[in-house]
Design a protein around this motif. Structure first.
Motif, mmCIF file in Angstrom:
data_model
loop_
_atom_site.group_PDB
_atom_site.id
_atom_site.type_symbol
_atom_site.label_atom_id
_atom_site.label_comp_id
_atom_site.label_asym_id
_atom_site.label_seq_id
_atom_site.Cartn_x
_atom_site.Cartn_y
_atom_site.Cartn_z
ATOM 1 N N SER A 63 0.853 -1.837 0.113
ATOM 2 C CA SER A 63 -0.021 0.206 -0.231
ATOM 3 C C SER A 63 0.645 1.500 0.457
ATOM 4 C CB SER A 63 -1.049 -0.054 1.101
ATOM 5 O OG SER A 63 -0.163 0.210 2.141
ATOM 6 N N GLY A 64 0.511 2.758 -0.181
ATOM 7 C CA GLY A 64 0.750 3.500 0.016
ATOM 8 C C GLY A 64 2.264 3.595 -1.653
ATOM 9 N N LEU A 65 3.337 4.508 -0.472
ATOM 10 C CA LEU A 65 4.117 4.418 -1.149
ATOM 11 C C LEU A 65 5.135 3.077 -1.376
ATOM 12 C CD1 LEU A 65 6.247 7.030 0.640
ATOM 13 C CD2 LEU A 65 5.013 7.061 -0.942
ATOM 14 N N ALA A 67 6.004 -0.095 -5.958
ATOM 15 C CA ALA A 67 6.284 -1.730 -6.102
ATOM 16 C C ALA A 67 6.494 -2.026 -7.565
ATOM 17 C CB ALA A 67 6.137 -2.309 -5.333
ATOM 18 N N GLY A 68 5.299 -1.204 -8.170
ATOM 19 C CA GLY A 68 4.347 -1.088 -9.024
ATOM 20 C C GLY A 68 5.223 -0.757 -10.498
ATOM 21 N N LYS A 69 6.170 0.822 -9.928
ATOM 22 C CA LYS A 69 7.203 1.365 -10.925
ATOM 23 C C LYS A 69 8.339 0.396 -11.257
ATOM 24 C CE LYS A 69 9.252 4.988 -13.221
ATOM 25 N NZ LYS A 69 9.033 5.089 -14.209
ATOM 26 N N LEU A 70 8.861 -0.213 -10.703
ATOM 27 C CA LEU A 70 9.629 -1.058 -10.156
ATOM 28 C C LEU A 70 9.252 -2.301 -11.606
ATOM 29 C CD1 LEU A 70 11.703 -1.914 -7.100
ATOM 30 C CD2 LEU A 70 12.325 -0.085 -8.440
ATOM 31 N N GLN A 71 8.282 -2.896 -11.283
ATOM 32 C CA GLN A 71 7.567 -3.926 -12.114
ATOM 33 C C GLN A 71 7.510 -3.459 -14.082
ATOM 34 O OE1 GLN A 71 3.680 -5.049 -11.204
ATOM 35 N NE2 GLN A 71 3.975 -7.187 -12.229
ATOM 36 N N ALA A 76 7.646 6.886 -6.032
ATOM 37 C CA ALA A 76 8.944 5.731 -7.085
ATOM 38 C C ALA A 76 9.453 6.502 -8.024
ATOM 39 C CB ALA A 76 7.186 5.085 -7.186
ATOM 40 N N GLY A 77 9.754 7.054 -8.689
ATOM 41 C CA GLY A 77 10.189 7.151 -9.846
ATOM 42 C C GLY A 77 11.641 7.700 -9.497
ATOM 43 N N ALA A 78 11.748 8.601 -8.209
ATOM 44 C CA ALA A 78 13.504 9.021 -7.763
ATOM 45 C C ALA A 78 13.640 7.628 -6.917
ATOM 46 C CB ALA A 78 13.525 10.003 -6.618
ATOM 47 N N VAL A 79 13.082 6.871 -6.519
ATOM 48 C CA VAL A 79 14.167 5.245 -5.561
ATOM 49 C C VAL A 79 14.096 4.057 -7.455
ATOM 50 C CG1 VAL A 79 12.294 3.028 -5.076
ATOM 51 C CG2 VAL A 79 11.954 5.067 -3.653
#
Length: 252
Positions: free
Chosen positions: A17-19, A24-28, A217-220
């Motif tokens: 959830s949340g961040l 997780a979605g961005k990396l996937q 997520a983009g920064a991660v």
């Protein structure tokens, strides 16, 4: 969509959830195989693998990392995102709450990273990204315990980066401002005037709104990517300019 994380395995704690879910979605989407470690890893998108994990329990952490390795063959990226909030001055929380928050927010990252290190050492693209906070670099009212925990995360990130650089493991942090997450939503709902409280939080950040989880997520993703191979021991602020900018009041 870029596939620069193709063939890499990413572990995201607090990823249901949340961040964490946005990360997780961005990396996937960038090609990574994603293992979500969460207290309740339910409702995950197709393709993400969930493991029940309590970062305050070492056996739970090791079982989740072992499960990830058994499923995917290794670990290349660790995103230490799991954490809890705390409000108040130093008088507001007793010793037990101080121990609980520090145990989850700081030592939880230690447990997960420690369990993953043997596998990261075998990766050619090893990276750890810790979710820190604007609270580590700016004095915020009514956030003494939370700020102390995130200040420790920032220092821990730098120490880990120094310790593991020559093993080929990069360690960085992302420092979000006030993000539009379920936890912040609950804080707003409990306020005497939720609309006024949201307006105040929006105004506190120079760009005038809460930070979006997708922006964090983009920064991660940048820090986790092997394309950022010379970036280690640093933190990226995703805070609408809150830490660095000093704007004049609007209209002046």
């Amino acid at each position: 969509m870029s596939q620069e994380l193709s063939a890499l395995t990413a572990v995201v704690t607090g990823g249901a959830s949340g961040l964490g879910a946005a990360i997780a979605g961005k990396l996937q989407s960038m090609g990574a195989r994603v293992a979500v470690l969460d207290l309740v890893p339910a409702g995950l998108p197709e393709g993400q693998l969930g493991f029940t994990c309590d970062v305050s329990d070492d056996a739970s952490v090791r079982a989740a990392i072992d499960g990830t390795v058994a499923a995917f063959g290794g670990v290349d990226i660790v995103v230490n995102n799991a954490g809890i909030g705390a409000q108040g001055t130093i008088e507001s929380n007793d010793d037990a709450e101080w121990h609980r928050v520090l145990d989850i927010n700081v030592i939880g990252m230690v447990r997960v990273s420690r369990a993953a290190l043997p596998h990261l050492r075998r990766s050619s693209a090893a990276a750890i990204v810790n979710t820190c906070s604007i609270a580590a670099t700016a004095g915020l009212p009514q956030r003494a315990l939370y700020s102390a925990s995130k200040g420790a995360v920032l220092s821990l990130t730098q120490a880990m980066a120094a310790d593991h650089l020559r093993e080929g493991i990069r360690v960085n942090a992302v420092n979000p401002g006030t993000a539009d997450t379920p936890w912040v939503g609950r804080l707003l709902d409990s306020a005497d005037d939720p609309a006024a409280e949201r307006a105040a939080l929006n105004a506190r950040q120079p760009h005038g709104r809460l930070v979006l989880p997708e922006e964090v997520a983009g920064a991660v993703a940048y820090l986790a990517s092997p394309l950022s191979g010379s970036t280690t021991g640093t933190s990226i602020a995703v805070d609408g300019g809150m830490q660095a900018l000093r704007l004049r009041p609007a209209g002046q």
